[in-house]
Write a protein that holds these residues in place. Structure first.
Motif, PDB file in Angstrom:
ATOM      1  N   THR B  52       2.829  -4.891 -11.893  1.00 54.63           N
ATOM      2  CA  THR B  52       3.624  -5.937 -12.547  1.00 54.63           C
ATOM      3  C   THR B  52       4.094  -6.976 -11.521  1.00 54.63           C
ATOM      4  N   ASP B  53       4.195  -8.220 -11.993  1.00 57.26           N
ATOM      5  CA  ASP B  53       4.651  -9.331 -11.151  1.00 57.26           C
ATOM      6  C   ASP B  53       6.172  -9.330 -10.994  1.00 57.26           C
ATOM      7  N   ALA B  54       6.665 -10.170 -10.105  1.00 57.42           N
ATOM      8  CA  ALA B  54       8.105 -10.365  -9.918  1.00 57.42           C
ATOM      9  C   ALA B  54       8.747 -10.705 -11.263  1.00 57.42           C
ATOM     10  N   GLY B  55       9.855 -10.026 -11.592  1.00 55.80           N
ATOM     11  CA  GLY B  55      10.578 -10.330 -12.820  1.00 55.80           C
ATOM     12  C   GLY B  55      10.088  -9.604 -14.047  1.00 55.80           C
ATOM     13  N   VAL B  56       8.928  -8.938 -13.951  1.00 55.55           N
ATOM     14  CA  VAL B  56       8.384  -8.190 -15.092  1.00 55.55           C
ATOM     15  C   VAL B  56       8.962  -6.775 -15.076  1.00 55.55           C
ATOM     16  N   HIS B  57       9.350  -6.285 -16.246  1.00 57.29           N
ATOM     17  CA  HIS B  57      10.023  -4.994 -16.367  1.00 57.29           C
ATOM     18  C   HIS B  57       9.036  -3.889 -16.744  1.00 57.29           C
ATOM     19  N   ALA B  58       9.503  -2.651 -16.649  1.00 61.56           N
ATOM     20  CA  ALA B  58       8.685  -1.524 -17.104  1.00 61.56           C
ATOM     21  C   ALA B  58       9.571  -0.513 -17.803  1.00 61.56           C
ATOM     22  N   GLU B  59       9.085  -0.031 -18.932  1.00 59.92           N
ATOM     23  CA  GLU B  59       9.742   1.107 -19.601  1.00 59.92           C
ATOM     24  C   GLU B  59       8.953   2.384 -19.371  1.00 59.92           C
ATOM     25  N   GLY B  60       7.662   2.237 -19.070  1.00 56.38           N
ATOM     26  CA  GLY B  60       6.832   3.429 -18.879  1.00 56.38           C
ATOM     27  C   GLY B  60       5.683   3.200 -17.910  1.00 56.38           C
ATOM     28  N   GLN B  61       6.014   2.655 -16.737  1.00 55.75           N
ATOM     29  CA  GLN B  61       5.007   2.512 -15.675  1.00 55.75           C
ATOM     30  C   GLN B  61       4.579   3.913 -15.246  1.00 55.75           C
ATOM     31  N   VAL B  62       3.296   4.098 -14.944  1.00 52.56           N
ATOM     32  CA  VAL B  62       2.830   5.390 -14.441  1.00 52.56           C
ATOM     33  C   VAL B  62       2.385   5.206 -12.999  1.00 52.56           C
ATOM     34  N   VAL B  63       2.935   6.061 -12.138  1.00 50.78           N
ATOM     35  CA  VAL B  63       2.744   5.926 -10.695  1.00 50.78           C
ATOM     36  C   VAL B  63       2.201   7.241 -10.142  1.00 50.78           C
ATOM     37  N   GLN B  64       1.272   7.124  -9.222  1.00 46.51           N
ATOM     38  CA  GLN B  64       0.662   8.301  -8.606  1.00 46.51           C
ATOM     39  C   GLN B  64       1.146   8.427  -7.167  1.00 46.51           C
ATOM     40  N   VAL B  65       1.465   9.655  -6.751  1.00 42.75           N
ATOM     41  CA  VAL B  65       1.872   9.873  -5.361  1.00 42.75           C
ATOM     42  C   VAL B  65       1.468  11.287  -4.918  1.00 42.75           C
ATOM     43  N   ASP B  66       0.965  11.379  -3.718  1.00 40.06           N
ATOM     44  CA  ASP B  66       0.655  12.686  -3.109  1.00 40.06           C
ATOM     45  C   ASP B  66       1.747  13.016  -2.107  1.00 40.06           C
ATOM     46  N   LEU B  67       2.286  14.240  -2.187  1.00 36.82           N
ATOM     47  CA  LEU B  67       3.367  14.636  -1.280  1.00 36.82           C
ATOM     48  C   LEU B  67       3.022  15.961  -0.612  1.00 36.82           C
ATOM     49  N   SER B  68       3.533  16.159   0.579  1.00 36.48           N
ATOM     50  CA  SER B  68       3.254  17.411   1.284  1.00 36.48           C
ATOM     51  C   SER B  68       3.972  18.595   0.622  1.00 36.48           C
ATOM     52  N   LEU B  69       5.115  18.333  -0.026  1.00 36.12           N
ATOM     53  CA  LEU B  69       5.878  19.410  -0.653  1.00 36.12           C
ATOM     54  C   LEU B  69       5.375  19.715  -2.061  1.00 36.12           C
ATOM     55  N   ASP B  70       5.324  21.027  -2.368  1.00 32.86           N
ATOM     56  CA  ASP B  70       4.968  21.476  -3.713  1.00 32.86           C
ATOM     57  C   ASP B  70       6.271  21.735  -4.470  1.00 32.86           C
ATOM     58  N   LEU B  71       6.642  20.780  -5.335  1.00 30.82           N
ATOM     59  CA  LEU B  71       7.958  20.819  -5.979  1.00 30.82           C
ATOM     60  C   LEU B  71       7.839  20.961  -7.479  1.00 30.82           C
ATOM     61  N   PRO B  72       8.776  21.663  -8.142  1.00 30.19           N
ATOM     62  CA  PRO B  72       8.811  21.607  -9.605  1.00 30.19           C
ATOM     63  C   PRO B  72       9.057  20.147 -10.034  1.00 30.19           C
ATOM     64  N   PRO B  73       8.377  19.683 -11.094  1.00 32.79           N
ATOM     65  CA  PRO B  73       8.517  18.285 -11.516  1.00 32.79           C
ATOM     66  C   PRO B  73       9.976  17.846 -11.697  1.00 32.79           C
ATOM     67  N   GLU B  74      10.825  18.700 -12.284  1.00 31.04           N
ATOM     68  CA  GLU B  74      12.223  18.323 -12.506  1.00 31.04           C
ATOM     69  C   GLU B  74      12.931  18.044 -11.173  1.00 31.04           C
TER      70      GLU B  74
END
Lengths: 253, 253
Positions: B52-74
């Protein structure tokens, strides 16, 4: 001097409240300074139907102002909206009002909405517009407790220490608590409210919603007339002044 | 490294947009810095379903990330929401995602909403969340014009000069224009959109709504494939990224 009624919406976040104060910008100051050029350069005095606190919003605040110029309502609305930029204050409509009409004393009813965002994740788009309560609220229990507060009572337990009203006798006509997805919305109406009354009622009902107090507790607090026994004052962010009602309807442009 | 999907809401107003830029704070930077302590102190890289551009909002953006820690989603959700304060970004939900899942390339659909405040008085509570068009819009005419743009076309006429996509062939599945009181709301969905496509479509449809152009005009603009012939790029304020859809539903917490 012609008297005008203004129907006004504002975002309460950047203001010290409706009323002029020395410590910051008020909605009243924005409107009065915008109106001064229409009053021979003299800043006029405005009166609001409900003096909202800092952070409290309005969708339909009613404001009274006397101006030296006799203007068509549409022109006054346009002039005020041009001159109040860039503040988040908008004059939605204007009406000519009788000389003996008062935005404050002629009002026969006021209505507010209080919004609670009731979900674990904190607000993003709703920041400043809701009270965030992350623990689950039982809205049905809150509603049941609220119904026991309706009618004419001494609301001393729910008034602010700073409240200037002579007595605390008020008639609460509506206090509905409704769940709408992640929101818990409180709708309330009365002829008039005490200072902080809605926020103190919401803070007290939330104790029931959280299961910390029984459904009977808010009524017991009311009957005790002791402010120190009620729940917290809910934050201003969730509160919006919706409308004021008058016996003789105004002819809004 | 476990891969996570984040469902994210944000107010676009204070950001330079989703994507990291040298000239200011982005949503991506807020999330990546919030996630760094969960990745051995190393700032991870995120990928969004829609940049999204500057000033554009999101109610349900989906983002991907890889992390070293294995965490419960909550726990990941709570940690990110604590660390991203006080920015208007909230992680609504988290899911574990397969290693070959991509927030961007696995998405089979994206949906946006565009809101126009169509009334004479300027916005107050709606500032930053709407495009203010004071002249009356014919929403039915806009909707009719919009239907003629559905389907698979070369959308060159509606892409930004800066658009980096290899070609402009896109399939527009939904482009509905609906009046809701003072609001005119545009709902749109497609597998993917070009840069500025929604805002250029809205700006072009508004010309029809204002009666300056016939209902047939937006389709003629599409067929001409010439960006300089389309309407203005509607401002970012009214645009909200609603959701992305994936063939294999994620197990959101």
């Amino acid at each position: 001097m012609p008297r005008y009624a203004l129907l006004v919406a504002y975002d309460g976040a950047p203001f010290v409240g409706w009323q002029r104060q020395v410590n910051g910008l008020s909605v009243q100051q924005v409107l009065e300074e915008a109106a001064a050029p229409l009053n021979g350069g003299v800043t006029p005095q405005t009166v609001a139907s409900g003096r909202t606190d800092a952070g409290v919003h309005a969708e339909g605040q009613v404001v009274q102002v006397d101006l030296s110029l006799d203007l068509p309502p549409e022109r006054l609305r346009e002039a005020l909206n041009t001159r109040s930029r860039p503040h988040p204050v908008s004059v939605l409509s204007v009406a000519r009002a009788p000389e003996d009409w008062s935005a404050r004393f002629s009002a026969r009813g006021r209505a507010y909405r209080y919004r609670i965002l009731n979900r674990r994740p904190r607000p993003a788009l709703e920041i400043g517009r809701v009270w965030h309560v992350p623990q689950p609220l039982d809205a049905a229990a809150m509603h049941e407790a609220a119904q026991r507060l309706l009618g004419r009572h001494d609301f001393s337990a729910f008034r602010a220490a700073s409240c200037q009203a002579k007595d605390a006798l008020r008639t609460l006509d509506t206090l509905d608590v409704v769940r709408d997805g992640e929101l818990v919305v409180v709708w309330t109406a009365a002829r008039s409210f005490l200072h902080h009354q809605v926020r103190n009622l919401v803070g007290t009902l939330a104790e029931v919603g959280l299961g910390r107090r029984p459904v009977s507790w808010p009524r017991a607090v009311l009957d005790g007339r002791d402010r120190t026994k009620a729940g917290q004052t809910a934050p201003p962010d969730g509160l919006t002044f919706l409308r004021a009602e008058y016996p003789d309807p105004l002819d809004w442009c």
